[in-house]
Design an enzyme around this catalytic site. Structure first.
Site, PDB file in Angstrom:
ATOM      1  N   HIS A 209       0.796  -1.228   0.000  1.00 22.88           N
ATOM      2  CA  HIS A 209       0.000   0.000   0.000  1.00 22.88           C
ATOM      3  C   HIS A 209       0.827   1.276   0.000  1.00 22.88           C
ATOM      4  O   HIS A 209       0.278   2.368  -0.031  1.00 22.88           O
ATOM      5  CB  HIS A 209      -0.929   0.015   1.220  1.00 22.88           C
ATOM      6  CG  HIS A 209      -0.189   0.228   2.521  1.00 22.88           C
ATOM      7  ND1 HIS A 209       0.455  -0.788   3.174  1.00 22.88           N
ATOM      8  CD2 HIS A 209       0.034   1.336   3.261  1.00 22.88           C
ATOM      9  CE1 HIS A 209       1.018  -0.313   4.281  1.00 22.88           C
ATOM     10  NE2 HIS A 209       0.789   0.974   4.351  1.00 22.88           N
TER      11      HIS A 209
HETATM   12  C1  UD1 Z   1      -1.530   5.652   6.122  1.00 21.64           C
HETATM   13  C2  UD1 Z   1      -0.243   6.068   6.812  1.00 21.64           C
HETATM   14  C3  UD1 Z   1       0.787   4.960   6.723  1.00 21.64           C
HETATM   15  C4  UD1 Z   1       0.248   3.635   7.211  1.00 21.64           C
HETATM   16  C5  UD1 Z   1      -1.074   3.339   6.516  1.00 21.64           C
HETATM   17  C6  UD1 Z   1      -1.676   2.102   7.144  1.00 21.64           C
HETATM   18  C7  UD1 Z   1       0.271   8.474   6.666  1.00 21.64           C
HETATM   19  C8  UD1 Z   1       1.112   9.483   6.007  1.00 21.64           C
HETATM   20  N1  UD1 Z   1       0.350   7.237   6.171  1.00 21.64           N
HETATM   21  O1  UD1 Z   1      -1.246   5.486   4.744  1.00 21.64           O
HETATM   22  O2  UD1 Z   1       1.897   5.311   7.548  1.00 21.64           O
HETATM   23  O3  UD1 Z   1       1.159   2.633   6.889  1.00 21.64           O
HETATM   24  O4  UD1 Z   1      -1.978   4.440   6.703  1.00 21.64           O
HETATM   25  O5  UD1 Z   1      -2.574   1.487   6.292  1.00 21.64           O
HETATM   26  O6  UD1 Z   1      -0.422   8.776   7.598  1.00 21.64           O
HETATM   27  N2  UD1 Z   1      -8.690   5.630   1.733  1.00 21.64           N
HETATM   28  C9  UD1 Z   1      -9.953   5.137   1.489  1.00 21.64           C
HETATM   29  N3  UD1 Z   1     -10.586   4.478   2.507  1.00 21.64           N
HETATM   30  C10 UD1 Z   1     -10.024   4.295   3.724  1.00 21.64           C
HETATM   31  C11 UD1 Z   1      -8.730   4.778   3.947  1.00 21.64           C
HETATM   32  C12 UD1 Z   1      -8.084   5.460   2.933  1.00 21.64           C
HETATM   33  O7  UD1 Z   1     -10.494   5.274   0.394  1.00 21.64           O
HETATM   34  O8  UD1 Z   1     -10.665   3.706   4.605  1.00 21.64           O
HETATM   35  C13 UD1 Z   1      -8.023   6.415   0.694  1.00 21.64           C
HETATM   36  C14 UD1 Z   1      -7.866   7.868   1.162  1.00 21.64           C
HETATM   37  O9  UD1 Z   1      -8.972   8.623   0.846  1.00 21.64           O
HETATM   38  C15 UD1 Z   1      -6.629   8.320   0.439  1.00 21.64           C
HETATM   39  C16 UD1 Z   1      -5.825   7.022   0.254  1.00 21.64           C
HETATM   40  O10 UD1 Z   1      -6.703   5.942   0.519  1.00 21.64           O
HETATM   41  O11 UD1 Z   1      -6.949   8.844  -0.806  1.00 21.64           O
HETATM   42  C17 UD1 Z   1      -4.620   6.961   1.157  1.00 21.64           C
HETATM   43  O12 UD1 Z   1      -5.020   7.042   2.530  1.00 21.64           O
HETATM   44  P1  UD1 Z   1      -4.096   7.784   3.610  1.00 21.64           P
HETATM   45  O13 UD1 Z   1      -4.728   7.659   4.941  1.00 21.64           O
HETATM   46  O14 UD1 Z   1      -3.746   9.143   3.123  1.00 21.64           O
HETATM   47  O15 UD1 Z   1      -2.724   7.000   3.535  1.00 21.64           O
HETATM   48  P2  UD1 Z   1      -2.405   5.450   3.688  1.00 21.64           P
HETATM   49  O16 UD1 Z   1      -1.780   4.985   2.431  1.00 21.64           O
HETATM   50  O17 UD1 Z   1      -3.585   4.734   4.190  1.00 21.64           O
HETATM   51  N1  UDP Z   2      -4.011  -5.990   7.919  1.00 23.00           N
HETATM   52  C1  UDP Z   2      -5.364  -6.259   8.028  1.00 23.00           C
HETATM   53  N2  UDP Z   2      -6.099  -6.386   6.882  1.00 23.00           N
HETATM   54  C2  UDP Z   2      -5.546  -6.271   5.648  1.00 23.00           C
HETATM   55  C3  UDP Z   2      -4.156  -5.987   5.551  1.00 23.00           C
HETATM   56  C4  UDP Z   2      -3.420  -5.837   6.710  1.00 23.00           C
HETATM   57  O1  UDP Z   2      -5.884  -6.389   9.134  1.00 23.00           O
HETATM   58  O2  UDP Z   2      -6.275  -6.390   4.655  1.00 23.00           O
HETATM   59  C5  UDP Z   2      -3.251  -5.845   9.160  1.00 23.00           C
HETATM   60  C6  UDP Z   2      -1.922  -6.546   9.200  1.00 23.00           C
HETATM   61  O3  UDP Z   2      -2.062  -7.900   9.591  1.00 23.00           O
HETATM   62  C7  UDP Z   2      -1.170  -5.706  10.217  1.00 23.00           C
HETATM   63  C8  UDP Z   2      -1.678  -4.310   9.974  1.00 23.00           C
HETATM   64  O4  UDP Z   2      -2.918  -4.471   9.277  1.00 23.00           O
HETATM   65  O5  UDP Z   2      -1.565  -6.089  11.519  1.00 23.00           O
HETATM   66  C9  UDP Z   2      -0.702  -3.514   9.167  1.00 23.00           C
HETATM   67  O6  UDP Z   2      -1.284  -2.330   8.732  1.00 23.00           O
HETATM   68  P1  UDP Z   2      -0.830  -1.586   7.418  1.00 23.00           P
HETATM   69  O7  UDP Z   2      -0.104  -2.516   6.531  1.00 23.00           O
HETATM   70  O8  UDP Z   2      -2.028  -0.907   6.887  1.00 23.00           O
HETATM   71  O9  UDP Z   2       0.115  -0.434   7.974  1.00 23.00           O
HETATM   72  P2  UDP Z   2       1.660  -0.382   8.386  1.00 23.00           P
HETATM   73  O10 UDP Z   2       1.909  -1.461   9.371  1.00 23.00           O
HETATM   74  O11 UDP Z   2       2.463  -0.503   7.148  1.00 23.00           O
HETATM   75  O12 UDP Z   2       1.806   0.977   8.966  1.00 23.00           O
END
Ligand code: UD1
Ligand code: UDP
Length: 360
Positions: A209
């Site tokens: 992601h």
């Molecule tokens: C964020 C965190 C990252 C973490 C990740 C966990 C920051 C800078 N990044 O990244 O450190 O690893 O979460 O998963 O805070 N979106 C949806 N639905 C949702 C969530 C997000 O559509 O439920 C979309 C948002 O609208 C946005 C994109 O996904 O356009 C990215 O979401 P964002 O929260 O900005 O960053 P992540 O990649 O999720």
């Molecule tokens: N995870 C989850 N569902 C998914 C993918 C990941 O519950 O579809 C869990 C995963 O097992 C781990 C956590 O989400 O516990 C990691 O989150 P993510 O990869 O979003 O963020 P990061 O750890 O990179 O910040």
């Protein structure tokens, strides 16, 4: 009873909160703020439901947009809640925009900040997470790194005196919920269209992601082309960030060996980790879970975030390119069963006892 405001917004934070909040609430009134950064049911509610996390007291509904816009809006709204609630401490997890916004709001109001999962460093501020954790560590009152290597970074930055290694709440959660699952096996999963698919006997588990891997077709397809050519299918629950790109690429290229699913709940995710042959990820959480489960992992990132997982090649970095990923997946790995650098599965107790020492 003293009051602690915990602020979360993203999936991995709900998981850490689940284990810490359970202990914290025995001693403190916890006011829970959800910034709204993650908001889809399977990115947010599912964790609160299946991990018994109390409903947030506030949901600020802030998500998407540029980093500055998201962080700025969070700062404004979190400050209002802190002013109203007057907490004795603010509790933060990890390195998301929600974390940094809350840290800034708290420090300006002179509220002490406790930062769980402090101290990780890539060495480049090109990563948004590195910016968030560096800023947060430097304005926190207490830093609680998971590992010795994270403590070393904090010491080098002059923060050693306010930092204590507590272990990893992700390891607490992994141990607690793996035990709760008690060997029950996930047998089915839903694809993008909602069709139920029986899980193959053998498969690879992939999560991907990060902005740096998913913002162009070229990089994501480099990873896909590796997974497509493997001996077993890949299960890939796709983050909403790159749902459309993943779906389009798989259609255009006719990939048949990659099963795209919507994001799954935590219990399904750790079941997939526990059952997978090997794991390919760019997730900080999933690479640690691979290590906890003794599964060889390839991390598609340029930089090491969790060096402990790399011992004996258990986890290894790869570029988002077919040949590099395949070469790294084909290595042989032996796990050292006596090496557990992420604590004893009881970091939540240590976190709360450090908070108690500070507040009493
Ligand atoms: C964020 C965190 C990252 C973490 C990740 C966990 C920051 C800078 N990044 O990244 O450190 O690893 O979460 O998963 O805070 N979106 C949806 N639905 C949702 C969530 C997000 O559509 O439920 C979309 C948002 O609208 C946005 C994109 O996904 O356009 C990215 O979401 P964002 O929260 O900005 O960053 P992540 O990649 O999720
Ligand atoms: N995870 C989850 N569902 C998914 C993918 C990941 O519950 O579809 C869990 C995963 O097992 C781990 C956590 O989400 O516990 C990691 O989150 P993510 O990869 O979003 O963020 P990061 O750890 O990179 O910040």
């Amino acid at each position: 009873m003293k009051k602690i405001c915990s602020v979360v917004g993203a999936r991995p934070q709900f998981i850490k909160l689940a284990v810490v909040s359970r202990v914290l609430r025995k001693y403190y009134q916890e006011v829970l703020i959800h910034t709204g950064q993650h908001y889809d049911h399977n990115m947010s509610d599912v964790f609160f439901e299946e991990m018994d996390i109390p409903k947030p007291d506030y949901n600020l509904g802030i998500s998407g947009g540029m980093h500055g816009q998201m962080t700025g809006q969070m700062l404004i709204e979190i400050e209002k809640v802190f002013v109203k609630e007057q907490p004795d401490m603010v509790l933060l997890f990890g390195d998301t925009n929600s974390t940094m916004a809350a840290a800034l709001a708290a420090v300006k109001l002179h509220i002490p900040v406790c930062h769980v999962e402090a101290g990780n460093r890539f060495g480049t501020l090109e990563s948004p997470e590195e910016v968030n954790r560096t800023v947060t560590d430097h304005i926190s009152t207490i830093n609680l790194p998971c590992t010795e290597s994270s403590l070393n970074f904090l010491e080098r930055e002059g923060l050693g005196e306010i930092s204590t290694v507590v272990g990893d709440p992700m390891y607490d959660a992994f141990c607690y919920y793996t035990e709760q699952l008690d060997g029950s096996v996930l047998t089915e999963i839903k694809d993008f269209a909602g069709n139920i698919i029986t899980l193959p006997k053998k498969f690879y588990y992939m999560t991907c992601h990060r902005q740096e891997n998913t913002d162009t077709d070229e990089k994501l397809d480099g990873i896909f082309s590796a997974m497509e050519s493997l001996d077993f299918p890949t299960i890939y629950p796709v983050h909403p960030r790159n749902h459309d790109r993943a779906e389009r690429l798989c259609k255009e290229k006719g990939y048949k060996n990659i099963i795209l699913t919507l994001p799954v709940g935590y219990k399904a995710s750790i079941s997939l980790v526990n059952r997978a042959e090997k794991i390919v990820t760019d997730s900080g959480g999933v690479q640690r879970e691979a290590f906890f489960a003794g599964k060889p992992c390839v991390t598609v990132l340029d930089f090491v975030v969790w060096p402990e997982t790399m011992k004996d090649g258990c986890n290894i970095l790869a570029r988002p390119e077919k040949e590099d990923i395949l070469t790294k997946l084909n290595r042989t790995v032996t796990f050292d069963a006596d090496y557990q650098p992420f604590g004893d599965g009881h970091s939540a107790q240590k976190i709360v006892s450090i908070i108690k020492n500070f507040l009493n």
